[in-house]
Motif scaffolding. Structure first.
Motif, PDB file in Angstrom:
ATOM      1  N   LEU A  41      35.792  41.088 -30.720  1.00 11.53           N
ATOM      2  CA  LEU A  41      34.482  40.673 -31.230  1.00 11.53           C
ATOM      3  C   LEU A  41      34.622  39.919 -32.548  1.00 11.53           C
ATOM      4  CD1 LEU A  41      32.130  43.697 -30.373  1.00 11.53           C
ATOM      5  CD2 LEU A  41      32.833  41.751 -28.947  1.00 11.53           C
ATOM      6  N   CYS A  42      35.478  40.417 -33.448  1.00 11.89           N
ATOM      7  CA  CYS A  42      35.683  39.744 -34.735  1.00 11.89           C
ATOM      8  C   CYS A  42      36.203  38.322 -34.514  1.00 11.89           C
ATOM      9  CB  CYS A  42      36.682  40.511 -35.602  1.00 11.89           C
ATOM     10  SG  CYS A  42      36.049  42.075 -36.231  1.00 11.89           S
ATOM     11  N   GLU A  43      37.154  38.185 -33.594  1.00 13.16           N
ATOM     12  CA  GLU A  43      37.721  36.862 -33.330  1.00 13.16           C
ATOM     13  C   GLU A  43      36.663  35.923 -32.743  1.00 13.16           C
ATOM     14  OE1 GLU A  43      42.392  38.126 -32.607  1.00 13.16           O
ATOM     15  OE2 GLU A  43      41.097  37.793 -30.879  1.00 13.16           O
ATOM     16  N   ALA A  44      35.846  36.476 -31.831  1.00 10.79           N
ATOM     17  CA  ALA A  44      34.789  35.659 -31.229  1.00 10.79           C
ATOM     18  C   ALA A  44      33.788  35.214 -32.286  1.00 10.79           C
ATOM     19  CB  ALA A  44      34.095  36.433 -30.112  1.00 10.79           C
ATOM     20  N   ALA A  45      33.616  36.033 -33.341  1.00 14.69           N
ATOM     21  CA  ALA A  45      32.694  35.685 -34.431  1.00 14.69           C
ATOM     22  C   ALA A  45      33.350  34.736 -35.428  1.00 14.69           C
ATOM     23  CB  ALA A  45      32.206  36.955 -35.134  1.00 14.69           C
TER      24      ALA A  45
END
Lengths: 329, 329
Positions: free
Chosen positions: A142-146
């Motif tokens: 999720l962090c990477e997608a953000a």
């Protein structure tokens, strides 16, 4: 004021656009043990996958008192200045007992927490190491997608949590203090062997001389290990999070590592190996759980243990009996 | 002359009466991978169980060249003189490759092998460590039923075999040489931590001074570990298998250990823990085997690994899919 509710579609779009509130909500879904939340989390992760994997994941460990928080504060602030988006996660399976010994108190990183391009999240709590590991791995996605391109994963130097963090990161950094005398522990527990860098913190003022000596010693120790599959020769460096010295050198070192391992393709290969490890690990854990949590197996296992104690059977014969019973259930 | 054939009943009776030929045949059944032999072995073991468990089981390890065979020759010969019946087994999962690096050549213990009250058996070969471990554990039972009251289990200081031998013995003895410089290896691999005694071999002639220094060093290293559950403080001693010095001291030490751990009940408790370990270990291995050897799972696993590499799924979602598939099969 009540929290604004997002639809799952809105949450995904906001998250991918880099909205930190949406990211936080997404991680909350990932961390929830409610099955409706878990289903929503799975869908969210799946839709985020095409946007992920563009980061470098850095594991940071060290015993309590070594200055992990001040190091991450200094290191993270530097990265933000360099235009990076930095996420800080933690793996601490003990946090349910200790009420969040790691980053429970976000004020320990009081500058970093105010940065628009930094996201800090304490360890999920109330779970086994396996549970925390899964949740952290999914939070990374999720962090990477953000759009967060540096993911720092902090863990405390206790138990198996270092091995867990090592198996979900690209680069593993061990923070040490000069003259702490716990070198044997690090060797014994295989931590030194995992390290890509040993950074001696608090190398300032009166500590500087001892820190330089420690650097020599750790360099000697590191040379006793066989070469790493990455072909990277682990490095020892000094820093002071207080004086803000040696911090940018750590980032340079990590970039050097990334350059080397992207070129020789270890970087991608290692991520694939990690994915395979987590796949097999998850399956194995579930197979065991399913077996041992069966009430009939529980009862039969107890009986067989008694029979072994009474020399009426052997562990291998008992195992065979229990496996046959499980097959019939 | 053809080998005499025994009925299973005869074999059992002869074995329990202490007949070494019968014991050898029994172990051959245990080591066989033929299913008819395995069934006969299971029955034999079951009928031997009431006669077993009266021994002390001693694990002996050390790197190649440390003098394991000459030590066991000297130690075993002493025990025979003291009226003991001594069985020597080995755990060497590499023996299929190296054609029996351990005791493949029985002449390495040329005196012991001629003793009526000694029984020497090389490692079963052509098997995984798990397979060798099971066979050795079951051979121990047969040796005990045949009246052997000291079981020496030799293993080479490589890989996981030391941990395996440690988990099937009452006392764990690490043979070392002075000045070999592999102390770090022993600490790193957790071998020093498992040792109840470190015996420095070849402490004779010009080596004696270095051996005494090594004793001091190992004593220091041992004191860095937390106390053992047995409450036994591991000891370091010197011996020369060549000069036959320090050998009887090792036996005295083991008797001291036995006295202590029989009194505080660790001896029995440890055997029960070991039985439980082997029971769970065997079950877990079989659960994994059953899962991963299923052809449909094999195929699906491959597909899921590809999907993970293409960022279409996560290891956790893939694990869930495979576990559900397995349930339906």
């Amino acid at each position: 004021s009540r929290k604004r509710q997002f639809s799952d579609e809105e949450l995904k779009d906001l998250l991918i656009s880099g909205n930190k509130t949406a990211l936080g909500r997404g991680i909350t879904l990932v961390e929830s043990n409610q099955s409706s939340h878990q289903q929503r989390a799975e869908k969210l992760i799946e839709s985020c996958l095409p946007y992920a994997h563009k980061s470098i994941r850095i594991g940071i460990t060290g015993v309590p008192g070594v200055g992990k928080s001040t190091f991450i504060e200094a290191f993270g602030s530097l990265l933000v200045k360099l235009g990076k988006k930095v996420a800080v996660l933690a793996v601490d399976p003990s946090s349910s007992v200790s009420h969040g010994s790691i980053m429970g108190d976000k004020t320990r990183m009081e500058n970093l927490v105010t940065e628009e391009n930094a996201f800090i999240r304490p360890s999920p709590s109330g779970d086994s190491l396996g549970g925390v590991a899964r949740k952290t791995r999914e939070s990374i996605i999720l962090c990477e997608a953000a759009g967060f391109d540096v993911i720092l994963i902090e863990t405390v130097g206790v138990g198996q949590s270092e091995t867990t963090v090592h198996s979900m990161t690209d680069f593993f950094l061990l923070l040490k203090l000069a003259g702490a005398g716990d070198e044997l522990q690090g060797i014994k527990r295989g931590i030194i062997e995992m390290a890509d860098a040993i950074v001696i913190n608090k190398a300032d003022g009166d500590n500087l001389k001892a820190a330089r000596e420690a650097r020599l010693e750790f360099n000697r120790a590191l040379h006793l290990y066989p070469p790493k599959a990455s072909t990277w020769q682990p490095k020892v460096s000094l820093c002071s999070a207080l004086d803000n010295t040696g911090i940018s050198e750590v980032w340079e070192m990590i970039n050097e590592y990334k350059k080397l391992t992207k070129k020789n393709e270890f970087f991608e290969k290692n991520r694939h190996e990690q994915n395979k490890f987590w796949l097999l690990q998850t399956i194995n854990e579930h197979l065991k759980q399913r077996f041992y949590q069966d009430p009939q197996i529980k009862k039969a296992l107890k009986d067989q243990l008694t029979a072994i104690e009474n020399n009426e059977t052997t562990p291998f014969a008992a195992a065979k009996l229990l496996l046959n019973l499980h097959n019939e259930l």
